[in-house]
Write a protein that holds these residues in place. Structure first.
Motif, short mmCIF file in Angstrom:
data_model
loop_
_atom_site.label_atom_id
_atom_site.label_comp_id
_atom_site.label_asym_id
_atom_site.label_seq_id
_atom_site.Cartn_x
_atom_site.Cartn_y
_atom_site.Cartn_z
N VAL A 24 -86.16 50.17 53.14
CA VAL A 24 -85.11 49.65 54.01
C VAL A 24 -84.07 48.91 53.16
N VAL A 25 -82.82 49.32 53.29
CA VAL A 25 -81.74 48.72 52.51
C VAL A 25 -81.13 47.57 53.31
N SER A 26 -80.97 46.45 52.64
CA SER A 26 -80.41 45.27 53.29
C SER A 26 -79.04 44.96 52.72
N ALA B 133 -67.22 50.30 61.60
CA ALA B 133 -68.18 49.69 60.68
C ALA B 133 -68.77 50.72 59.73
N LEU B 134 -69.15 51.87 60.26
CA LEU B 134 -69.73 52.93 59.41
C LEU B 134 -68.71 53.41 58.37
N GLU B 135 -67.46 53.49 58.77
CA GLU B 135 -66.40 53.93 57.86
C GLU B 135 -66.28 52.96 56.68
N GLU B 136 -66.45 51.67 56.94
CA GLU B 136 -66.39 50.68 55.86
C GLU B 136 -67.56 50.84 54.89
N VAL B 137 -68.75 51.14 55.43
CA VAL B 137 -69.91 51.42 54.58
C VAL B 137 -69.65 52.67 53.75
N ALA B 138 -69.11 53.70 54.39
CA ALA B 138 -68.84 54.96 53.70
C ALA B 138 -67.87 54.79 52.55
N LYS C 81 -82.35 67.36 55.06
CA LYS C 81 -83.12 67.93 53.95
C LYS C 81 -82.42 67.70 52.62
N GLY C 82 -81.10 67.75 52.61
CA GLY C 82 -80.35 67.61 51.37
C GLY C 82 -79.76 66.23 51.16
N ALA C 83 -80.07 65.29 52.06
CA ALA C 83 -79.51 63.94 51.94
C ALA C 83 -80.44 63.05 51.14
N ASP C 84 -79.85 62.01 50.55
CA ASP C 84 -80.62 61.06 49.74
C ASP C 84 -80.81 59.72 50.43
N GLY C 85 -80.08 59.48 51.52
CA GLY C 85 -80.20 58.24 52.25
C GLY C 85 -79.56 58.36 53.62
N PHE C 86 -79.87 57.40 54.48
CA PHE C 86 -79.42 57.48 55.87
C PHE C 86 -79.00 56.11 56.38
N ILE C 87 -77.93 56.08 57.18
CA ILE C 87 -77.51 54.87 57.86
C ILE C 87 -77.22 55.24 59.31
N PHE C 88 -77.90 54.56 60.22
CA PHE C 88 -77.75 54.84 61.64
C PHE C 88 -77.01 53.67 62.29
N MET D 223 -75.48 63.08 44.91
CA MET D 223 -76.10 62.14 45.84
C MET D 223 -75.27 62.04 47.12
N LYS D 224 -76.00 62.00 48.24
CA LYS D 224 -75.29 62.01 49.52
C LYS D 224 -76.01 61.14 50.54
N VAL D 225 -75.24 60.42 51.35
CA VAL D 225 -75.77 59.62 52.43
C VAL D 225 -75.21 60.13 53.75
N LEU D 226 -76.09 60.33 54.72
CA LEU D 226 -75.68 60.70 56.07
C LEU D 226 -75.58 59.44 56.92
N LEU D 227 -74.45 59.26 57.57
CA LEU D 227 -74.25 58.13 58.46
C LEU D 227 -74.13 58.66 59.88
N VAL D 228 -74.91 58.13 60.79
CA VAL D 228 -74.92 58.63 62.17
C VAL D 228 -74.23 57.63 63.09
N ASN D 229 -73.22 58.12 63.81
CA ASN D 229 -72.52 57.30 64.79
C ASN D 229 -73.17 57.51 66.15
N GLY D 230 -73.95 56.52 66.58
CA GLY D 230 -74.66 56.62 67.84
C GLY D 230 -73.86 56.18 69.05
N SER D 231 -72.55 56.04 68.87
CA SER D 231 -71.68 55.66 69.98
C SER D 231 -71.05 56.89 70.61
N PRO D 232 -70.80 56.87 71.92
CA PRO D 232 -70.09 57.99 72.54
C PRO D 232 -68.61 58.03 72.16
N HIS D 233 -68.11 56.94 71.60
CA HIS D 233 -66.70 56.88 71.21
C HIS D 233 -66.53 57.40 69.78
#
Length: 206
Positions: free
Chosen positions: A142-144, A19-24, A73-80, A1-11
């Motif tokens: 949608v995950v809350s 924040a994403l790192e804490e979720v990961a 295609k191979g991911a099971d979930g996504f966090i943007f 199982m794998k989740v892709l997390l997308v960092n939409g910041s230029p930094h």
């Protein structure tokens, strides 16, 4: 199982990444593999509505959008994740998601999605609302968390001091891993995704 997390910041490793790192970390603690996909600082063109993706199966602009869709295609979930820019998601992430969901929506459908927002002070709820609309137009659960998925701070150090926000991130990761495991368990026991109806599209003016 794998989740892709997308960092939409230029930094690369700024507040949104923190924040994403804490979720990961929470996802990995619950047995789910993660990957943080960085949008970075390269320009991302918005969708031009050409419809080429419906014919060739990918966006004709060959950039990070197609790279992400391959991974999706191979991911099971996504966090943007997005910083707040003028009470909205970053322009780069907005352009990215418009094209991802138009050209690669089938690779995200019926997979759990969530978003997180990061701001110094205000605009998080408007951004949170904007990003959740991508999931609810594409058959995605949608995950809350225990509060809206947002952190506050002007630096990564300040974000880490937002103890409630960081806890919200950890709970989000635990909830995401739980739902992914439930979906996988269902598949193994003969519960498939809902059968899709033929799409009906009507205009407001007939």
């Amino acid at each position: 199982m794998k989740v892709l997390l997308v960092n939409g910041s230029p930094h690369l490793k700024g507040c949104t990444y923190t924040a994403l790192e804490e979720v990961a970390k929470s996802l990995e603690a619950n047995g789910v593999e993660t990957e943080i996909f960085q949008l970075g600082t390269k320009p991302i063109c918005g969708c031009i509505g050409c419809g080429t993706c419906t014919k060739i199966g990918k966006c004709f602009i060959d950039d990070s959008v197609n790279e992400f869709i391959k991974k999706a295609k191979g991911a099971d979930g996504f966090i943007f994740g997005s910083p707040v820019h003028y009470a909205a998601a970053s322009g780069a992430l907005t352009s990215f998601l418009d094209r991802v969901f138009y050209s690669g929506s089938k690779h995200l459908s019926y997979k759990p999605g969530a978003c997180i927002t990061s701001a110094r002070r205000g605009g998080t709820t408007a951004t949170f609302d904007q990003l959740n609309k991508y999931f609810t137009i594409n058959n995605m659960p949608v995950v809350s968390s225990q509060y809206w998925n947002m952190v506050h701070g002007n630096t990564p150090e300040e974000v880490r001091k937002d103890l409630e926000g960081m806890q919200v991130m950890r709970v989000l990761g635990a909830n995401m891993s739980w739902l992914i495991k439930c979906i996988e368990f269902g598949k193994l026991n003969g519960i498939d995704i809902p059968q899709k109806e033929e799409r009906v599209a009507t205009n407001f003016i007939r």
